[in-house]
Motif scaffolding. Sequence first.
Motif, PDB file in Angstrom:
ATOM      1  N   ARG A   7       0.824  -1.208   0.000  1.00  0.00           N
ATOM      2  CA  ARG A   7       0.000   0.000   0.000  1.00  0.00           C
ATOM      3  C   ARG A   7       0.861   1.261   0.000  1.00  0.00           C
ATOM      4  NH1 ARG A   7      -5.475  -0.975   1.691  1.00  0.00           N
ATOM      5  NH2 ARG A   7      -5.621   1.134   2.522  1.00  0.00           N
ATOM      6  N   THR A   8       2.001   1.210   0.692  1.00  0.00           N
ATOM      7  CA  THR A   8       2.915   2.347   0.701  1.00  0.00           C
ATOM      8  C   THR A   8       3.444   2.621  -0.704  1.00  0.00           C
ATOM      9  OG1 THR A   8       3.561   1.958   3.001  1.00  0.00           O
ATOM     10  CG2 THR A   8       5.090   3.234   1.639  1.00  0.00           C
ATOM     11  N   ALA A   9       3.770   1.545  -1.434  1.00  0.00           N
ATOM     12  CA  ALA A   9       4.251   1.701  -2.811  1.00  0.00           C
ATOM     13  C   ALA A   9       3.171   2.309  -3.707  1.00  0.00           C
ATOM     14  CB  ALA A   9       4.701   0.353  -3.357  1.00  0.00           C
ATOM     15  N   ILE A  10       1.936   1.927  -3.473  1.00  0.00           N
ATOM     16  CA  ILE A  10       0.836   2.477  -4.266  1.00  0.00           C
ATOM     17  C   ILE A  10       0.703   3.971  -4.020  1.00  0.00           C
ATOM     18  CG2 ILE A  10      -1.683   2.501  -4.514  1.00  0.00           C
ATOM     19  CD1 ILE A  10      -1.617  -0.541  -4.092  1.00  0.00           C
ATOM     20  N   ILE A  11       0.760   4.387  -2.756  1.00  0.00           N
ATOM     21  CA  ILE A  11       0.660   5.815  -2.443  1.00  0.00           C
ATOM     22  C   ILE A  11       1.760   6.612  -3.142  1.00  0.00           C
ATOM     23  CG2 ILE A  11       0.825   7.534  -0.590  1.00  0.00           C
ATOM     24  CD1 ILE A  11      -0.277   5.404   1.302  1.00  0.00           C
ATOM     25  N   SER A  12       2.969   6.078  -3.099  1.00  0.00           N
ATOM     26  CA  SER A  12       4.120   6.829  -3.592  1.00  0.00           C
ATOM     27  C   SER A  12       4.103   7.046  -5.100  1.00  0.00           C
ATOM     28  CB  SER A  12       5.418   6.107  -3.192  1.00  0.00           C
ATOM     29  OG  SER A  12       5.533   4.873  -3.881  1.00  0.00           O
ATOM     30  N   ARG A  13       3.337   6.263  -5.817  1.00  0.00           N
ATOM     31  CA  ARG A  13       3.363   6.408  -7.278  1.00  0.00           C
ATOM     32  C   ARG A  13       2.473   7.542  -7.782  1.00  0.00           C
ATOM     33  NH1 ARG A  13       0.365   0.890  -9.409  1.00  0.00           N
ATOM     34  NH2 ARG A  13      -1.687   1.751  -9.840  1.00  0.00           N
ATOM     35  N   TYR A  14       1.629   8.097  -6.901  1.00  0.00           N
ATOM     36  CA  TYR A  14       0.708   9.144  -7.355  1.00  0.00           C
ATOM     37  C   TYR A  14       1.365  10.519  -7.240  1.00  0.00           C
ATOM     38  CZ  TYR A  14      -2.914   5.721  -7.945  1.00  0.00           C
ATOM     39  OH  TYR A  14      -3.635   4.644  -8.400  1.00  0.00           O
ATOM     40  N   THR A  15       1.969  10.913  -8.335  1.00  0.00           N
ATOM     41  CA  THR A  15       2.603  12.221  -8.454  1.00  0.00           C
ATOM     42  C   THR A  15       1.695  13.143  -9.256  1.00  0.00           C
ATOM     43  OG1 THR A  15       3.688  11.585 -10.511  1.00  0.00           O
ATOM     44  CG2 THR A  15       4.868  11.102  -8.448  1.00  0.00           C
ATOM     45  N   ILE A  16       2.050  14.416  -9.313  1.00  0.00           N
ATOM     46  CA  ILE A  16       1.284  15.353 -10.143  1.00  0.00           C
ATOM     47  C   ILE A  16       1.295  14.894 -11.594  1.00  0.00           C
ATOM     48  CG2 ILE A  16       1.141  17.729 -10.994  1.00  0.00           C
ATOM     49  CD1 ILE A  16       0.300  17.439  -8.080  1.00  0.00           C
ATOM     50  N   TRP A  17       2.430  14.418 -12.039  1.00  0.00           N
ATOM     51  CA  TRP A  17       2.541  13.905 -13.412  1.00  0.00           C
ATOM     52  C   TRP A  17       1.578  12.751 -13.630  1.00  0.00           C
ATOM     53  CZ3 TRP A  17       4.368   8.940 -14.880  1.00  0.00           C
ATOM     54  CH2 TRP A  17       4.576   8.768 -16.250  1.00  0.00           C
ATOM     55  N   ARG A  18       1.562  11.811 -12.705  1.00  0.00           N
ATOM     56  CA  ARG A  18       0.738  10.618 -12.902  1.00  0.00           C
ATOM     57  C   ARG A  18      -0.757  10.941 -12.830  1.00  0.00           C
ATOM     58  NH1 ARG A  18       1.741   5.118 -12.775  1.00  0.00           N
ATOM     59  NH2 ARG A  18      -0.203   3.928 -12.660  1.00  0.00           N
ATOM     60  N   VAL A  19      -1.174  11.708 -11.835  1.00  0.00           N
ATOM     61  CA  VAL A  19      -2.608  11.969 -11.722  1.00  0.00           C
ATOM     62  C   VAL A  19      -3.119  12.774 -12.911  1.00  0.00           C
ATOM     63  CG1 VAL A  19      -2.640  11.766  -9.202  1.00  0.00           C
ATOM     64  CG2 VAL A  19      -2.302  14.024 -10.263  1.00  0.00           C
ATOM     65  N   THR A  20      -2.267  13.632 -13.474  1.00  0.00           N
ATOM     66  CA  THR A  20      -2.672  14.383 -14.662  1.00  0.00           C
ATOM     67  C   THR A  20      -2.943  13.446 -15.827  1.00  0.00           C
ATOM     68  OG1 THR A  20      -1.380  16.315 -13.945  1.00  0.00           O
ATOM     69  CG2 THR A  20      -1.994  16.199 -16.269  1.00  0.00           C
ATOM     70  N   LEU A  21      -2.045  12.487 -16.041  1.00  0.00           N
ATOM     71  CA  LEU A  21      -2.230  11.523 -17.123  1.00  0.00           C
ATOM     72  C   LEU A  21      -3.369  10.556 -16.829  1.00  0.00           C
ATOM     73  CD1 LEU A  21       1.460  10.681 -18.126  1.00  0.00           C
ATOM     74  CD2 LEU A  21      -0.138  12.243 -19.237  1.00  0.00           C
ATOM     75  N   GLU A  22      -3.480  10.123 -15.577  1.00  0.00           N
ATOM     76  CA  GLU A  22      -4.556   9.192 -15.228  1.00  0.00           C
ATOM     77  C   GLU A  22      -5.927   9.854 -15.351  1.00  0.00           C
ATOM     78  OE1 GLU A  22      -4.703   6.560 -12.016  1.00  0.00           O
ATOM     79  OE2 GLU A  22      -2.678   5.776 -12.294  1.00  0.00           O
ATOM     80  N   LYS A  23      -6.008  11.137 -15.071  1.00  0.00           N
ATOM     81  CA  LYS A  23      -7.282  11.842 -15.228  1.00  0.00           C
ATOM     82  C   LYS A  23      -7.766  11.730 -16.670  1.00  0.00           C
ATOM     83  CE  LYS A  23     -10.489  15.078 -14.349  1.00  0.00           C
ATOM     84  NZ  LYS A  23     -10.755  15.724 -15.632  1.00  0.00           N
ATOM     85  N   ASN A  24      -6.874  11.939 -17.617  1.00  0.00           N
ATOM     86  CA  ASN A  24      -7.216  11.824 -19.030  1.00  0.00           C
ATOM     87  C   ASN A  24      -7.620  10.394 -19.380  1.00  0.00           C
ATOM     88  OD1 ASN A  24      -5.756  11.241 -22.013  1.00  0.00           O
ATOM     89  ND2 ASN A  24      -7.111  13.006 -21.918  1.00  0.00           N
ATOM     90  N   LEU A  25      -6.868   9.438 -18.897  1.00  0.00           N
ATOM     91  CA  LEU A  25      -7.147   8.023 -19.143  1.00  0.00           C
ATOM     92  C   LEU A  25      -8.532   7.643 -18.604  1.00  0.00           C
ATOM     93  CD1 LEU A  25      -4.600   5.169 -18.311  1.00  0.00           C
ATOM     94  CD2 LEU A  25      -7.013   4.933 -17.777  1.00  0.00           C
ATOM     95  N   LEU A  26      -8.809   8.039 -17.379  1.00  0.00           N
ATOM     96  CA  LEU A  26     -10.063   7.649 -16.744  1.00  0.00           C
ATOM     97  C   LEU A  26     -11.255   8.405 -17.320  1.00  0.00           C
ATOM     98  CD1 LEU A  26      -8.740   7.268 -13.098  1.00  0.00           C
ATOM     99  CD2 LEU A  26      -9.475   5.442 -14.637  1.00  0.00           C
TER     100      LEU A  26
END
Length: 255
Positions: A175-194
Amino acid sequence: MLLAPALEGMLRLPTMSRIASNRWLRYQENRDLVDQAFSYVTRIGKEAIRQNDKVAVGTLESLATLLLAAYVESRLNETIWYYSGFDDSQRQTLADLTIEERWYKVIDLGFARLRNLTVRQVPNNLNFTDKARREELVRVVSDYISPLITARNSIAHGQWKYAFNPDGSAINGERTAIISRYTIWRVTLEKNLLDHFTWIVHDLVVTGHTYERDFDKRIDDLHSAVNRLKKGDRNKWEEGLRARYRRRPQVQSGI
């Protein structure tokens, strides 16, 4: 004067369709506000990256993750309560499920409705194409929505850097690894994907015609978003923001 039978029947009908429509509008308003908040937080997150403000970046990453999860849940509720979508009995089957389970169920209910099947006949009675499409949609839930929910739950309980087991006895490495992967870069791209994903599911549930007409384009857009996320370079993107910030014109103050 007696009312025409059809009109009399309409007047006797319960107002559930109106209730559903009003509920949908409220969920839509919520989604708009969450969307605005997400855009605001990611915008100032990018500015924090430009200025190399690590404390601000960390804070805004957590807030953006919470908002992305809230946005996706709002989109789910919009689809569930869209006035020409599910009936009340179908909505009731979703009431006691987790968010992740609701996504899976909504997908299956959508295919059942599209092909005039019972939900228990999905996926076994789907044709080859529908089975493949369903598998892709289910994979998005598993690969992107499920981890996002996990991160949201941890962050909401104050576990912004380290996630713990349910009893708090030890750090949960996964779960700690999952938290750490959510960066501004990632959430921006994931928003588009989702966004692409949620529109596919919405079309599937609400109108079969739109789903059939637009599926190929929407799934191509979804695949492109997945590729950008998998092949992108967060460090390179962040350094690009900082480099452009350093090259900005300097304003000379007057004396």
